[in-house]
Scaffold this motif. Structure first.
Motif, PDB file in Angstrom:
ATOM      1  N   GLU A 450       0.809  -1.226   0.000  1.00 25.50           N
ATOM      2  CA  GLU A 450       0.000   0.000   0.000  1.00 25.50           C
ATOM      3  C   GLU A 450       0.840   1.273   0.000  1.00 25.50           C
ATOM      4  O   GLU A 450       0.647   2.153  -0.843  1.00 25.50           O
ATOM      5  N   ALA A 451       1.771   1.382   0.928  1.00 25.07           N
ATOM      6  CA  ALA A 451       2.560   2.613   1.014  1.00 25.07           C
ATOM      7  C   ALA A 451       3.458   2.777  -0.203  1.00 25.07           C
ATOM      8  O   ALA A 451       3.699   3.903  -0.667  1.00 25.07           O
ATOM      9  N   ARG A 453       2.815   1.672  -3.246  1.00 25.60           N
ATOM     10  CA  ARG A 453       1.978   2.079  -4.379  1.00 25.60           C
ATOM     11  C   ARG A 453       1.609   3.563  -4.265  1.00 25.60           C
ATOM     12  O   ARG A 453       1.613   4.295  -5.255  1.00 25.60           O
ATOM     13  N   GLU A 454       1.288   3.996  -3.055  1.00 25.47           N
ATOM     14  CA  GLU A 454       0.904   5.397  -2.845  1.00 25.47           C
ATOM     15  C   GLU A 454       2.043   6.354  -3.170  1.00 25.47           C
ATOM     16  O   GLU A 454       1.839   7.423  -3.748  1.00 25.47           O
ATOM     17  N   ARG A 455       3.279   5.933  -2.874  1.00 30.16           N
ATOM     18  CA  ARG A 455       4.444   6.795  -3.102  1.00 30.16           C
ATOM     19  C   ARG A 455       5.076   6.569  -4.485  1.00 30.16           C
ATOM     20  O   ARG A 455       6.040   7.229  -4.838  1.00 30.16           O
ATOM     21  N   GLY A 456       4.533   5.606  -5.261  1.00 32.92           N
ATOM     22  CA  GLY A 456       5.084   5.342  -6.590  1.00 32.92           C
ATOM     23  C   GLY A 456       6.446   4.679  -6.574  1.00 32.92           C
ATOM     24  O   GLY A 456       7.229   4.824  -7.522  1.00 32.92           O
ATOM     25  N   ARG A 534       3.997   1.002   6.532  1.00 27.37           N
ATOM     26  CA  ARG A 534       3.797   0.486   5.168  1.00 27.37           C
ATOM     27  C   ARG A 534       2.326   0.350   4.800  1.00 27.37           C
ATOM     28  O   ARG A 534       2.004  -0.049   3.684  1.00 27.37           O
ATOM     29  N   THR A 536      -1.564   1.906   4.322  1.00 26.33           N
ATOM     30  CA  THR A 536      -2.338   3.135   4.105  1.00 26.33           C
ATOM     31  C   THR A 536      -3.837   2.849   4.049  1.00 26.33           C
ATOM     32  O   THR A 536      -4.643   3.750   4.275  1.00 26.33           O
ATOM     33  N   VAL A 537      -4.228   1.596   3.732  1.00 23.81           N
ATOM     34  CA  VAL A 537      -5.635   1.246   3.576  1.00 23.81           C
ATOM     35  C   VAL A 537      -6.047   0.149   4.562  1.00 23.81           C
ATOM     36  O   VAL A 537      -7.080   0.268   5.236  1.00 23.81           O
ATOM     37  N   ASN A 574      -2.117  -0.291  11.496  1.00 22.22           N
ATOM     38  CA  ASN A 574      -2.202   1.001  10.815  1.00 22.22           C
ATOM     39  C   ASN A 574      -2.848   2.013  11.759  1.00 22.22           C
ATOM     40  O   ASN A 574      -4.062   1.945  11.998  1.00 22.22           O
TER      41      ASN A 574
END
Length: 633
Positions: A450-451, A453-456, A534, A536-537, A574
C-alpha cells in the motif's frame, strides 16, 4: 606358419569373464564397439595414405560393412581400413593377455565401487571383447595395408585363442561373430535381424564419418538378393560450420534428439580446440516440457566420442539449472567405456561443463540484447529454472543475474533487470524492494504494497518458489540491498524529517498500551505488535523479522523433509485506520476487555488471510466472524 595356440593367463581369463558378464548392462553396445574399431582403422588408413604416397593400399571406397548370415547364425563386421600384421594382432587383439593384466586386476580389486572398476576397464581398452556377450566364438581375419599376408585369430573367449597366417585375406579387418542361440521369446536380441541391426547403428553410429553398409539375406522368402544399404547418415552437423548447414537441418536434428515437434528457440554451436577438442551443438527449446520440475525427468545432452554415441542424457555436461537445453557434445579424447559416475569425476567433463555453461549464458545475454520477443519467450518458459543458478552456481551467479528479469509494479507485462531497476531508482532510495508470493494477483493486492503504491516506489514481484531462496543468496546488487517489503522494519518517510519523527513519537505514546496488551493476547502467534509505516488502507498486516524465514520458505523446507521450528510473526497496525483507532479507544475506556481480545484475534487472522495464509483454527475463525455478523443485524 602353422596355427599357434596361446593360453590366457589365469588373471586374463578372470578379467575376460568379468568384462563379458559384468561391464555392459546393454548387450547392444557390442556392435557400437566393433563399428568404432572399424572407423578408427579407416581413419588410420586415410592418414597413412596421405603420409606415404608409396603405400600400396586401396582408399577409393573406404567403408564399414555388416553382413548377416541367418543360416550360419553369424554377424560379420568388416572394414577395408589399415588392418593388422601378425605381430600386431598378438599385441593389440591379444592385449588382454599382456603382462600388465595382473597389476590391472590388483587395481580392479582395490577399486572401492563398481564405478571405479568400470573406469579402470574402460582405460584398459577391451571393447573388442564385448562381442563375447553375444557370441560363442569370434573369428578375426585381417591384412595390413601394403602387406600380402593376412592373419586369422580365433577364440571362444575361454582359455585359449589361436593365431595363423591367411593367404586370401582382403585389406582391412573382418570380425565374424558366431552368435549364441537366439531366444525365440526375445526378439530384442536377435542380431541376425535386419531391423535390429539398423536400430543399433542408427542409435549409436549414425554420425560416424564412414558409411556403414548392410549386406545379407532378404527379410522374407521370395525376395531377391539384398543390396548393400547405407545405414548411417554421416551428417555430424556439429562438426560443420553454420554456413554449410541449413536451419531446416538443424531443426530436424533438434526434433530427433528432443522428440519435440516444434522448432527450437535458439541454436548454439561451439567448437573447442587445443589440448582437449570437442564440438557441441545445443538447442534452447521454445517451450517448457511438462516434466521440467519433476525429479525423474529426462535431462542432459547426448554424448558422443568421435561421432560414436555414448549416452542419451549425460547430466554432467550442464548444471541442473540448464536442464532444459538439448543437444549433442562430441569429444575426441574420452574413452568409449565410460559411466555416469566416471563422467562426474572426469576433469575434461568438468572443463566442458564450465565452457558450455558460459556459452549458453552468453547466448541468452545476446538474445536479451538483440531480440526482445525471443528473450521474453525464453524467460517465460525457463526463467524459474534459470534462477536456480543464482543459488547453486556461485561461479556464474553474476552471469545468471545479468540475464534474469523480473515482473514489476511499473508495468503489467514489463519485466526489468536489476540493473534497469537501479538505474531508475529515485534519489534517496537505498534498497531494491521486492515481495514474494504465489501469484501476481495475490501480491498485487497485498497490504504490504500500500505505502509503496501510494508513493510510486517500484517493487519487484517475485512469484516463483526459487525466489524465496535466491534473494538471500544474492543479497545485494551494485551496493544496493535486496529488501523484502514483508520483512523487517521499513520506513519510507524522509530521513531526518523532524515533523515525521515527532508524529511517530506521538503515535507510539498514543498506542503504547494497546500494543503491549495485544502482544500478551496473541502471545502464541506473534513476537511483537507495532505500528506500521507500510499500511495506508488495511488495518493490519503480518511481517517476518529481518532474519526470519518466510512462511513460504518454511513450507518449502518441510516439503523437502527438513524440520523447521515455527517462527512467530510480527503484527503491524495502521494507526490511521478507523478500526485500529476504535480498538485503541475501547482499550482505554473499558475495564472488561474480553470482547476486545476477540477483536484482536480477528484482526490478526484478517492480516494472515490478506497475505495468502490461513488462520490456525479456520473453524473457530468462521464462528467468531459469524457471531459478529449476527450481532450487527
Amino acid at each position: 606358419m602353422p596355427t599357434e595356440t596361446f593360453e590366457f593367463q589365469v588373471e586374463a581369463r578372470q578379467l575376460l569373464q568379468l568384462m563379458i558378464h559384468s561391464i555392459y548392462s546393454n548387450k547392444d553396445v557390442f556392435l557400437r564397439e566393433l563399428v568404432s574399431n572399424a572407423s578408427d582403422a579407416l581413419d588410420k588408413l586415410r592418414l597413412a595414405a596421405l603420409r606415404d604416397d608409396s603405400l600400396d593400399a586401396d582408399v577409393s571406397d573406404l567403408h564399414i560393412e555388416l553382413e548377416i548370415d541367418k543360416d550360419a547364425h553369424t554377424l560379420t563386421v568388416r572394414d577395408n581400413g589399415i588392418g593388422m600384421s601378425y605381430d600386431e594382432v598378438g599385441q593389440l587383439i591379444g592385449k588382454i593377455a599382456n603382462s600388465g593384466t595382473a597389476e590391472f586386476l590388483r587395481e580392479l580389486r582395490e577399486a572401492k565401487d563398481a564405478a571405479g572398476a568400470e573406469g579402470l576397464i574402460g582405460q584398459f581398452g577391451v571393447g573388442f571383447y564385448s562381442g563375447f556377450m553375444v557370441a560363442d566364438e569370434i573369428t578375426l581375419l585381417t591384412r595390413r595395408a601394403g602387406e600380402t599376408e593376412g592373419t586369422r585369430w580365433t577364440s571362444r573367449g575361454e582359455g585359449t585363442y589361436t593365431l595363423e597366417e591367411a593367404d586370401a585375406a582382403p585389406q582391412g579387418t573382418s570380425v565374424t561373430l558366431h552368435l549364441k542361440p537366439a531366444d525365440p521369446d526375445n526378439q530384442l536380441h536377435d542380431y541376425t535381424s535386419v531391423w535390429k541391426i539398423k536400430e543399433i547403428v542408427k542409435r549409436y553410429s549414425d554420425f560416424i564419418t564412414w558409411p556403414v553398409r548392410l549386406v545379407g539375406e532378404p527379410e522374407s522368402e521370395g525376395d531377391g538378393p539384398a543390396e548393400a544399404e547405407t545405414l548411417n547418415s554421416m551428417k555430424a552437423l556439429w562438426a560443420r560450420s553454420r554456413g554449410e548447414v541449413s536451419e531446416d537441418e538443424y531443426h530436424e536434428l533438434y526434433k530427433h534428439i528432443s522428440h519435440d515437434w516444434r522448432e527450437p528457440l535458439e541454436t548454439i554451436q561451439l567448437q573447442a580446440e587445443g589440448t582437449f577438442e570437442y564440438q557441441a551443438l545445443l538447442f534452447v527449446p521454445s517451450h517448457a516440457p511438462h516434466d521440467l520440475f519433476t525429479q525423474n525427468s529426462q535431462r542432459g545432452l547426448q554424448l558422443y566420442v568421435k561421432r560414436v554415441f555414448i549416452m542419451d542424457d549425460c547430466e554432467a555436461l550442464l548444471p541442473p539449472y540448464l536442464r532444459f537445453v538439448k543437444g549433442v557434445v562430441d569429444a575426441q579424447d574420452l574413452s568409449l567405456n565410460v559411466s555416469r559416475e566416471i563422467l562426474q569425476q572426469d576433469r575434461h567433463i568438468r572443463m566442458m561443463q564450465r565452457r558450455l555453461t558460459k556459452k549458453v549464458l552468453s547466448s541468452v545475454k545476446t538474445m536479451m540484447a538483440g531480440d526482445a520477443e525471443r528473450y521474453t519467450t525464453l524467460w517465460r518458459e525457463f526463467g524459474a529454472v534459470l534462477k536456480e543458478g543464482l543459488v547453486t552456481d556461485s561461479d556464474n551467479r553474476d552471469a545468471v543475474l545479468a540475464v534474469s528479469s523480473f515482473a514489476t509494479t511499473h508495468g503489467e507485462d514489463e519485466t526489468v533487470t536489476l540493473k534497469q531497476y537501479v538505474e531508475r531508482m529515485p534519489d534517496g532510495q537505498e534498497d531494491i524492494y521486492y515481495i514474494t508470493g504465489e501469484s501476481r494477483q495475490s501480491i498485487d493486492n497485498s497490504p504490504h504494497m500500500e505505502a509503496f503504491r501510494e508513493r510510486g516506489i517500484e517493487v519487484l514481484l517475485l512469484t516463483d518458489p526459487v525466489d524465496e531462496v535466491w534473494v538471500d543468496a544474492v543479497g545485494e546488487f551494485e551496493g544496493k540491498r535486496l529488501q523484502s517489503i514483508a520483512k523487517g522494519e521499513i520506513d519510507l518517510d524522509a530521513q531526518g524529517d523532524e515533523e515525521s519523527e515527532g508524529e511517530r513519537e506521538k503515535q507510539a505514546e498514543e498506542y503504547g498500551g494497546l500494543l503491549g496488551w495485544m502482544r500478551e493476547q496473541l502471545d502464541e502467534d506473534v513476537k511483537e505488535v507495532r505500528l506500521s509505516s507500510r499500511l495506508t488502507v488495511s488495518p493490519a498486516c503480518v511481517v517476518a523479522d529481518a532474519h526470519d524465514l518466510t512462511p513460504a520458505l518454511e513450507n518449502m523446507y518441510r516439503a523437502m523433509g527438513q524440520e523447521v521450528p515455527r517462527s512467530k510473526r510480527i503484527l503491524e497496525l495502521n494507526p490511521d485506520h478507523q478500526l485500529v483507532k476504535g480498538l485503541n479507544q475501547a482499550y482505554k475506556e473499558r475495564e472488561d476487555r474480553s470482547e476486545l481480545a476477540e477483536t484482536a484475534e480477528l484482526l490478526y487472522s484478517l492480516a494472515v488471510l490478506a497475505e495468502g495464509g490461513r488462520p490456525a483454527d479456520p473453524a473457530h475463525f468462521v464462528k467468531v466472524v459469524a457471531d459478529r455478523l449476527e450481532r450487527t443485524l
